[in-house]
Design a protein around this motif. Sequence first.
Motif, PDB file in Angstrom:
ATOM      1  N   HIS A  13       0.844  -1.195   0.000  1.00 59.95           N
ATOM      2  CA  HIS A  13       0.000   0.000   0.000  1.00 59.95           C
ATOM      3  C   HIS A  13       0.880   1.246   0.000  1.00 59.95           C
ATOM      4  CE1 HIS A  13      -3.603  -2.358   0.929  1.00 59.95           C
ATOM      5  NE2 HIS A  13      -2.915  -2.964   1.872  1.00 59.95           N
ATOM      6  N   GLN A  49      -1.410   1.314  -4.628  1.00 59.48           N
ATOM      7  CA  GLN A  49      -0.622   0.100  -4.496  1.00 59.48           C
ATOM      8  C   GLN A  49       0.577   0.093  -5.442  1.00 59.48           C
ATOM      9  OE1 GLN A  49      -3.996  -2.463  -5.462  1.00 59.48           O
ATOM     10  NE2 GLN A  49      -3.825  -3.445  -3.461  1.00 59.48           N
ATOM     11  N   CYS A 124      -3.539  -6.644  -0.507  1.00 61.25           N
ATOM     12  CA  CYS A 124      -2.228  -6.955  -1.076  1.00 61.25           C
ATOM     13  C   CYS A 124      -1.826  -8.368  -0.664  1.00 61.25           C
ATOM     14  CB  CYS A 124      -1.177  -5.962  -0.584  1.00 61.25           C
ATOM     15  SG  CYS A 124      -1.425  -4.264  -1.145  1.00 61.25           S
TER      16      CYS A 124
END
Length: 363
Positions: A13, A49, A124
């Motif tokens: 992130h 991201q 993620c």
Amino acid sequence: MTATTLGVEEEFHLVDPATGALVASQQVAAAAVMGQAGPHVQPEISQTQLETATGVCTTLAEVRAELLATRREAVAAAQAAGLTVLAASTHPSAAPEDLVLTDAPRYRVMVQRWAGLATGQDICGTHVHVGVDDLNTAVHVMDRARPWLPLLLAMTGSSPFHDGADTGYDSWRTLWWSRWPVSGPPEALGDAAGYRAVVASLVASGMVPDGSQLYWDLRPSTHVPTVEFRMGDVCTDLDDVVLHAALCRSLVAVLARDEAPAPVVRPEVLRAARWKAARAGLTGELLDPVTAELVPARAAVDALLALVAEDLDARGDLDEVRGLTDQLLARGTSAVRQRQVLARTGDPGAVVRDLLELGGTAG
């Protein structure tokens, strides 16, 4: 030769290093799309991201060095916009509404196909590629690795919070990702022909354009000769990534040589084991892949170490892996630490700051 090489992909992130807030950066995303964010940095579907990919490694020392270098590369890419990267599968306080799509043809096509599943993708993961000789070997390993995937997941949990709330899970990412119809553990495929037949049927159904958009927990890569483990959360601590990669590689090596029939595991049971691993990680009971009974997490981990010990020893990795495993079991996963920090401080921002420090991404 099977399982001599491996590589690791990590997703991060983008956050403000001062406030810890999740930040969408068109600047960083565009640089990654154009290949200008660093040789090992790639874009992700959201502008909040980034993804990194190590080179091909043959030793755990190389894996560690490559991971350290790729994390630093991602930090440098983020710092170009005054940001840094956060090594956890969910952000402790951000909401899915904070996401902004990365402007690239690949992601526009994904949104067209998957609609809200793609636009709400605020998680993620970690992917480990292990070299295999051919597609038949990849499928042979996949069919035999299925019962071990939940345990590998349990050792990586880093997503206890979502949308500012404690989900009660070590890996909320697993539950979030399970909404996708091409996620989760694949069924036994038999051989390369069986895999190709499944892919052809899914393409014919209109669900996917090819095998590259099968987001199973374990799959053959469509662009490099590897089998790819995709079930892991992002490991905040570098030691845990190295451990995860080592276990994945030795599991492939052992199972590639296994001539016994693949274990028959009902899909309902495998999904239950996956849910159990996501729910409590290493703090509760897990399904023992050998006995199919609930056992303390330590016993399940010991069963995996017993399976791969000979291969690890032959590589000179056994002592290191045992040490990393003992360390993980003693302190717990990133999810455990995040909850401890929040309980101690009452401040989600403190959780982010601790994650940045632990992950070596404070900048």
